[in-house]
Design an enzyme around this catalytic site. Sequence first.
Site, PDB file in Angstrom:
ATOM      1  N   GLU A 105      -8.898   6.720  -4.958  1.00 22.88           N
ATOM      2  CA  GLU A 105      -9.901   5.812  -4.414  1.00 22.88           C
ATOM      3  C   GLU A 105     -11.164   6.565  -4.002  1.00 22.88           C
ATOM      4  O   GLU A 105     -12.285   6.079  -4.190  1.00 22.88           O
ATOM      5  CB  GLU A 105      -9.319   5.024  -3.242  1.00 22.88           C
ATOM      6  CG  GLU A 105      -8.285   3.988  -3.694  1.00 22.88           C
ATOM      7  CD  GLU A 105      -7.663   3.218  -2.543  1.00 22.88           C
ATOM      8  OE1 GLU A 105      -7.810   1.986  -2.493  1.00 22.88           O
ATOM      9  OE2 GLU A 105      -7.022   3.852  -1.676  1.00 22.88           O
ATOM     10  N   GLU A 125       0.706   2.896  -4.258  1.00 21.05           N
ATOM     11  CA  GLU A 125       0.962   2.231  -2.971  1.00 21.05           C
ATOM     12  C   GLU A 125       2.007   1.126  -3.040  1.00 21.05           C
ATOM     13  O   GLU A 125       2.730   0.878  -2.070  1.00 21.05           O
ATOM     14  CB  GLU A 125      -0.348   1.648  -2.410  1.00 21.05           C
ATOM     15  CG  GLU A 125      -1.319   2.664  -1.856  1.00 21.05           C
ATOM     16  CD  GLU A 125      -2.243   3.244  -2.907  1.00 21.05           C
ATOM     17  OE1 GLU A 125      -3.227   3.903  -2.548  1.00 21.05           O
ATOM     18  OE2 GLU A 125      -1.993   3.043  -4.124  1.00 21.05           O
TER      19      GLU A 125
END
Length: 705
Positions: A105, A125
Amino acid sequence: MTDVVRLERLGAIALVTVNNPPVNALGVAVRQGLLHALRAAEADAEVRAVALVCAGNTFFAGADIKEFGQPPQAPALPEVIAAIEACTKPCVAAIHGTALGGGLEVALGCHYRIARADAKVGLPEVKLGLLPGAGGTQRLPRLAGVAKALEMIVGGQPIGAAEALEHRIVDELFDGDPRAAALAYAQRLLDEGRGPRRTGELSVPGTDSAELIAARHAEVAKRTPGLFAPLRCIAAVDAATRLPLAEGLERERQLFLECLHSPQRAALVHAFFAERQASKIADLPAATRPREIATAAVIGGGTMGVGIALCFANAGVPVKLLEVGEEALQRALQRARDTCAVSVRRGSLSESEMERRLALIAGVTDYAALAEVDLVVEAVFEDMAVKQQVFERLDAVCKPGAILASNTSSLDLNQIAAFTRRPEDVVGLHFFSPANVMRLLEVVRGARTSHAVLATAMAIGKRLKKVAVVVGVCDGFVGNRMLFQYGREAEFLLEEGATPQQVDGALRTFGMAMGPFAVRDLSGLDIGQAIRKRQRAILPAHLTFPTVADRLCAAGMLGQKTGVGYYRYEPGNRTPLENPALAPVLEAASREKGLERQTLDERYIVERCLYALVNEGAKILEEGIAQRSSDIDLIYLNGYGFPAWRGGPMFYADSVGLDKVLATVKELHARCGDWWKPAPLLEKLAAEGRTFSGWQPAHHSGEQA
């Protein structure tokens, strides 16, 4: 700046270097340092470009697990990434090692990304019951498109650098030093007059987004019913296709918080930490050094033996596969080739790699050929007399210091060790079938297993990419000892009035990968018959046993291998169908016990099976057969199809409340007899308002008291 983030100005380029070993986790000090460095570079009029690199073996490998469950500390990662993306000077990230979760990210927030050719990137995740919460669900679709973003975010598997380049996740590949590559790329940006190129300002490529999203939603809902996070991941990607970045990030945050507060997230995080805890052995001295294992051998060329041999070959370890005769040996070697060929047909293994691995397996028929190997794994028939013959031969031919391991699933390892003059070199390595696929490895510690041998067994498990869990010696160790209770209660339910379809269906709805009767049909009902006979011989006479499985075996209904068992199977098809011959068998079993068949509800079925696991698990903990409750959970998550989002049987009991579990166990004890005698540890913890997860034993004996 902070101690872990360094800013250097090299001409017109600001080089930001993060050094937070071992994996450059994005802890609060890193986040603070990144924000300060970026602001300093932005304010420096001499700086015209920013290059971001990480020292050590990897780019940011994700969040700092030390912060899991702690109050959030500023700056939050989305704030850092927003500042990077808003920078008025072009920012390039040079990725090496892995860029996972928040690490990717951060890279997506940079204006340009380059990756070393051996790097991997991913957003895992979902495996922790979450979704990428720092813009990953909004920025990745804008670069890679909806299909690839869904694959990476919903699946959670990392991809290699070449694949990332193909899907525009990175702009260029490099070899060598990330620092040099980052500086060279940043200089090229300046030479070519290129400014910031913000991912958040891009449009999602493609025109069939709605169709792709609907298809993936239907697929996930069917394949993993009950899982919370994957559908939220899809919803977040959907937002990226319909909303500008700022609104999409708000939607992502909303969905992230829904996942964060889901009980499934807690269970998956528990499983994550359980895997890391399993390698910590309470009484193993820190200075213990594993023995070097350069060569291995496997005794027995059946399905299990061949699978174990492939485990070693897949890990690059030369392995000798011993069979009793040339004909049996050739069948075993062909079985190894056929197993690899399936992976080649699926595209997960190349022909050349298959040949390389198969070349590491040397077939032999003489025990003398094992004289110099470092480790031998016995995988012969589950009979103590057969084990004795094998271990006496191994003791005679193997070199001093060779580890002699048994793949026994339930027999007394201490008795097996006593067949040798070196019991300190004997350990259990209980693989699960198919051994080359299943991740679980029960490492059985005998009464005289040395520290060095135990450490080596755990190291081998890691090398073979297994989840290795230390267990003590008792009948069935941890997994199969508990499974006996689970399977027994499932069969008692058949005598009370349930059908295999009802029991299997209730447990699949709970989340189990398969129901107990479908599993028995798959493995063969005759497999458990020897275990049942042994159990009847050693357990107290007042404990009654169910009889349905014995009746099916007597009738030749052994499951898939005979086309009929608890279910019926069409030739060439493993789909379980109703077995019309079963009804009279069930009625006879009920009649023999004096039971009137009745309708059973789903909750009763689930509690009857699962609480049998929990009660036995509590006994195992108290006896020191398992070190900690999370080890039991890990065994069931990786070897027995227990749903990861339930956290394992012991964690599930904690989440229900041990007082409630105990109340049901007591009811079943009163109605069903001494199979259900409450475990003393369950009674103690329930009375004290404590949990299995919070309990620590006073000592670990390693064997049954």
